[in-house]
Design an enzyme around this catalytic site. Sequence first.
Site, PDB file in Angstrom:
ATOM      1  N   TRP A 144       0.327 -11.026  18.131  1.00  0.00           N
ATOM      2  CA  TRP A 144       1.635 -10.268  18.329  1.00  0.00           C
ATOM      3  C   TRP A 144       2.661 -11.133  18.665  1.00  0.00           C
ATOM      4  CZ3 TRP A 144       3.150  -8.442  23.719  1.00  0.00           C
ATOM      5  CH2 TRP A 144       4.249  -7.509  23.601  1.00  0.00           C
ATOM      6  N   ASP A 226      -5.767 -10.078  26.274  1.00  0.00           N
ATOM      7  CA  ASP A 226      -4.918  -9.120  26.044  1.00  0.00           C
ATOM      8  C   ASP A 226      -5.475  -7.650  25.804  1.00  0.00           C
ATOM      9  OD1 ASP A 226      -2.620  -7.362  25.546  1.00  0.00           O
ATOM     10  OD2 ASP A 226      -1.658  -8.712  24.280  1.00  0.00           O
ATOM     11  N   LYS A 261      -0.744   2.934  25.964  1.00  0.00           N
ATOM     12  CA  LYS A 261      -1.238   3.268  24.668  1.00  0.00           C
ATOM     13  C   LYS A 261      -2.288   4.403  24.974  1.00  0.00           C
ATOM     14  CE  LYS A 261       0.451  -0.766  23.465  1.00  0.00           C
ATOM     15  NZ  LYS A 261       0.822  -1.689  24.287  1.00  0.00           N
TER      16      LYS A 261
END
Length: 413
Positions: A144, A226, A261
């Site tokens: 990312w 993560d 999310k």
Amino acid sequence: MTASPSAAKAPRRFDSIAMAAPDAILGLTEAFNADTRPDKMNLSVGVYKDASGVTPIMKCVKAAERKLIEDETTKGYLTIDGLPDYREAVREMVFGDQVPSERVAIVQAPGGTGALSVAGGFLARQCSGGPGGPLRIFVPTPTWANHNAIMQDAGLLVENYSYLGSDRRTLDFDAMLEDLRTKPKPGEVVLLHACCHNPTGVDPTAAQWKAIASVIAERGLLPLLDFAYQGFGDGLDQDAAGLRTILDHVDEAIVCSSYSKNFGLYSERVGAVGLVTASAEATKASLSQLKKVVRSNYSNPPRHGAAIVATVLADADLTASWKEELETMRLRITHLREQFVAGMSEQAGAPDFTFLLNQKGMFSFSGLTPMQVDELKNKYGIYIVGSGRINVAGMSEDRMDWLCSAVADVIGN
């Protein structure tokens, strides 16, 4: 009052500031919003959308919010480390019974990005310096994009280890393992995507996670995981398998988790840092230092999103509703991925896209070149990140034939 003619003119400090380049992903959304074509499609930003193209509010979230409105008695500040019920819910979801609570320090953070920022600040303050200089953190290639910026801003030196193969479709596991064995020094940090790798969707297998964990333990490396997409890969428990394997092999780790999310709380910014230590004493000291990082940044976190998560997970019926809704979202993403692969197989001359079926979560590396991505935007109003990363959740069942035809067209050109 008129300034004296002899007074020195103050220098203009802002006139020479250069315009920053737009964010590679959020900048695309701005361009998408400005696009007046009615048949446009945004496959860039990583948010879940339903069949109508809307990011929905979960039913369990609405129910929790109604309960909060009825029961809420204050808008006072939270403590620096955040809402206690939320932090306990995070501990149970991420660590379960695997790590004793006295060995886990948890701090609420504004989203997964905020969690990474707090973790980076903690590492820079507590683990850097000395003869070796700033601490190095190793991130996968690719990763990312914001990982690099966050860790650099924290004061860490960002290095890379191999991840995606030259075919841009599969994990180059041998190269990854070799880099982890040889590049980081003992005590340095390795950032891992716990599941649903962003941007590729390519995850290690269970056997590969065991090998990764063994190397990390043997080399004395500190894993930073993560964990932003739990529930979007294979399921809530299954997506934690890699994390669990790592924690079986080490007694220190950092987990940056996000609930923006899997609860659909994107605008509420709901995340957490979970820091695993070897002792209760180290946990207390680490928590105190995590709180110092927070205090000098945003002081204390917002309440609402964390309260929603805590309310849902404290109620058996709401928890069951959440799991059902999340599973529906996960299965829909899987179906969209399958539908796209099937649609591309019907396009004359199009390459084989079945490799997408092995990728996990919302994202997939499509293999499209920057030139093809640009043509999709200009010719069809289909917005994709320049690397070729596609947000599968942004696709539409009703418009899949159109999408596949457009992709086939730019590939053919």
